[in-house]
Enzyme design. Sequence first.
Site, PDB file in Angstrom:
ATOM      1  N   LYS A 116      -8.456 -10.670   0.742  1.00  0.00           N
ATOM      2  CA  LYS A 116      -8.581 -10.461   2.189  1.00  0.00           C
ATOM      3  C   LYS A 116      -9.620 -11.380   2.811  1.00  0.00           C
ATOM      4  O   LYS A 116      -9.426 -11.878   3.927  1.00  0.00           O
ATOM      5  CB  LYS A 116      -8.959  -9.012   2.481  1.00  0.00           C
ATOM      6  N   GLU A 200     -15.842  -4.980   8.597  1.00  0.00           N
ATOM      7  CA  GLU A 200     -15.112  -5.268   9.837  1.00  0.00           C
ATOM      8  C   GLU A 200     -15.507  -4.252  10.886  1.00  0.00           C
ATOM      9  O   GLU A 200     -15.843  -3.114  10.561  1.00  0.00           O
ATOM     10  CB  GLU A 200     -13.586  -5.148   9.623  1.00  0.00           C
ATOM     11  N   HIS A 235      -0.844   5.821   4.501  1.00  0.00           N
ATOM     12  CA  HIS A 235      -0.444   4.440   4.219  1.00  0.00           C
ATOM     13  C   HIS A 235       0.996   4.309   3.745  1.00  0.00           C
ATOM     14  O   HIS A 235       1.401   3.249   3.286  1.00  0.00           O
ATOM     15  CB  HIS A 235      -1.419   3.769   3.242  1.00  0.00           C
ATOM     16  N   ARG A 292       6.554 -10.819   0.366  1.00  0.00           N
ATOM     17  CA  ARG A 292       7.783 -10.284  -0.252  1.00  0.00           C
ATOM     18  C   ARG A 292       8.756  -9.894   0.845  1.00  0.00           C
ATOM     19  O   ARG A 292       8.393  -9.871   2.013  1.00  0.00           O
ATOM     20  CB  ARG A 292       7.432  -9.025  -1.043  1.00  0.00           C
TER      21      ARG A 292
HETATM   22  C1  MV4 Z   1      -8.240  -1.407   9.792  1.00  0.00           C
HETATM   23  C2  MV4 Z   1      -8.144  -0.274  10.631  1.00  0.00           C
HETATM   24  C3  MV4 Z   1      -8.996  -0.197  11.705  1.00  0.00           C
HETATM   25  N1  MV4 Z   1      -9.910  -1.172  11.917  1.00  0.00           N
HETATM   26  N2  MV4 Z   1      -9.161  -2.349  10.057  1.00  0.00           N
HETATM   27  C4  MV4 Z   1      -5.377   0.169   6.337  1.00  0.00           C
HETATM   28  C5  MV4 Z   1      -4.782  -0.545   5.165  1.00  0.00           C
HETATM   29  C6  MV4 Z   1      -5.087  -1.989   5.352  1.00  0.00           C
HETATM   30  N3  MV4 Z   1      -3.911  -2.765   5.175  1.00  0.00           N
HETATM   31  C7  MV4 Z   1      -5.679  -2.125   6.694  1.00  0.00           C
HETATM   32  N4  MV4 Z   1      -5.869  -0.820   7.234  1.00  0.00           N
HETATM   33  C8  MV4 Z   1      -6.561  -0.610   8.376  1.00  0.00           C
HETATM   34  N5  MV4 Z   1      -7.461  -1.566   8.727  1.00  0.00           N
HETATM   35  C9  MV4 Z   1      -9.965  -2.214  11.090  1.00  0.00           C
HETATM   36  N6  MV4 Z   1     -10.905  -3.154  11.300  1.00  0.00           N
HETATM   37  C10 MV4 Z   1      -7.181   0.692  10.317  1.00  0.00           C
HETATM   38  C11 MV4 Z   1      -6.395   0.528   9.181  1.00  0.00           C
HETATM   39  C12 MV4 Z   1      -5.420   1.569   8.926  1.00  0.00           C
HETATM   40  C13 MV4 Z   1      -4.052   1.296   8.953  1.00  0.00           C
HETATM   41  C14 MV4 Z   1      -3.532   0.041   9.216  1.00  0.00           C
HETATM   42  C15 MV4 Z   1      -2.184  -0.191   9.223  1.00  0.00           C
HETATM   43  C16 MV4 Z   1      -1.298   0.867   8.993  1.00  0.00           C
HETATM   44  C17 MV4 Z   1      -1.773   2.106   8.749  1.00  0.00           C
HETATM   45  C18 MV4 Z   1      -3.147   2.352   8.721  1.00  0.00           C
HETATM   46  C19 MV4 Z   1      -3.616   3.628   8.464  1.00  0.00           C
HETATM   47  C20 MV4 Z   1      -4.947   3.871   8.435  1.00  0.00           C
HETATM   48  C21 MV4 Z   1      -5.859   2.841   8.662  1.00  0.00           C
END
Ligand code: MV4
Length: 512
Positions: A116, A200, A235, A292
């Site tokens: 990341k 972040e 998720h 993918r």
């Molecule tokens: C975040 C966020 C809020 N703020 N980053 C969750 C898994 C990862 N792929 C990134 N994720 C998140 N990053 C910041 N700076 C909230 C999430 C997140 C989320 C993102 C996409 C789809 C579902 C989610 C569920 C919970 C939190």
Amino acid sequence: MLRKVLIANRGEIALRVVRACREMGIASVAVYSDADAAAPHVREADEAVHIGPAPSSESYLKGDNIIAVAKRVGADAIHPGYGFLSEREWFARAVRDAGLIWIGPPAEAIGATGSKTAARQLAMAHDVPIVPGTTEPLRDAAEAVATAAKFGYPVLLKAAAGGGGKGMRVVRSADEIAGALDSAKREALNAFGDDAVYVEKYIEGPRHVEIQVLADAHGTVISLGERECSVQRRHQKMIEEAPSVAVSPELRKRMGDAAVRFAKAAGYVNAGTCEFLLDAHGEFYFLEMNTRIQVEHPVTELVTGIDLVQWQLRIAAGEAITFDAPTAPRGWAIECRITAEDPSNGFFPSTGRIRYLHVPSGPGVRWDSGVETGSDVGLTYDPMLAKLIVWGEDRAHAVARMHRALEELVVDGVESSREFHLRVMEDDEFRRGDIEIQWLERRLPSIVGAQASPEQVRTAAIAAALLADQERRARAGGSLAGAPGAAVTPAPAASAPVSAWAERARREGLRR
Ligand code: MV4
């Protein structure tokens, strides 16, 4: 063109690839574990090779063996589907080193996007907006406190090697940061073998919007528009749609251009997806690239008319993209992931034999599934039974069509998410498109607790009466028990063993 493709996967996505191959005159080779000997993907492929016992670590994850099988059957390419080996850099490289064509991005592109912090640096260097924060792992708690102060609370600690929310901690004040950093590092080390964590700014209540890209081996990269994937739980996405109510033509262009810039910077080839957070002010932030074909790819296919899996095969064979990126999506598509889980019981995994399956059909309905009447549903693999995908002229039409299709669906023998999906289609907020990543968790009580329909109340009353009658007969013994030898129905065992939870927890990290 390719002549023969080995599909290193199972279930609906294996069948999806078989179908693409057949339409293109390409031979398909399925592989299967003990648990999948009778599976539709095995029957439908031109050839099938048994690769081991049920656990995926001994079958679908044995990359070297799968490559040996591909060589032995004379396949010229391997399609990995999603999950399993699809995003393993070493496997993409091993396939290429074995002289086979990898139907996916170059190993180097998987590597460039895997970390990341590295992906954030790449994005930043190419004008792709990222969430404010660091692009280097934290050294210690003191640095975390200083960094958080700079960006302002709340902040989110994230594992650099992360995915699926593992090694992630929301921190709302300085006194929480040391503890959160410790536990995030521990979790990251456990899950990824790498304890690097960075900071972040925490974005509250964003949508999860992703852009599908298609890149050929000659430098052409196009965007196929967005998918809205906010309806998720822990998720796991439950419902996806294309387009998103929150994306205007102007925003679509800016997000699409950003995704294309990132894909080019990563040296990306084949189908891929850039994930973004979209906040309430319409600001978008790049999160990561999925290297993918994704579970939810059909909604993009339905609004663009482009067969993504066929293009994966064409691009892998060296063909150039000959069409222009679509200027706008046509109509609206929604996908429901029908899972063998009981939403009224905390999405407890359900197992057993599918005694009867009636598949919805009619205008605008697509059913992508790897199971059928008679299939056994266990705990070894993902609980997804099928993807029900509909197309409508606009969102309201697509929602109405999904509701109609879900009403046609019958899954008998295992619990399913059908009712849950029906209730979501009836939900006022969902119907307005008023969703974000926390929406489902917040709304779940009112969705699963929704008032039963008069038909359901009637059915439940009849079932209760029949059961009571049966119990009376059983207590009275043979004289009242009807036909000679009529079985005394034992009390039903707990619907699934407790170990289902442990099984689920183990699997959670593998699922996408
Ligand atoms: C975040 C966020 C809020 N703020 N980053 C969750 C898994 C990862 N792929 C990134 N994720 C998140 N990053 C910041 N700076 C909230 C999430 C997140 C989320 C993102 C996409 C789809 C579902 C989610 C569920 C919970 C939190």
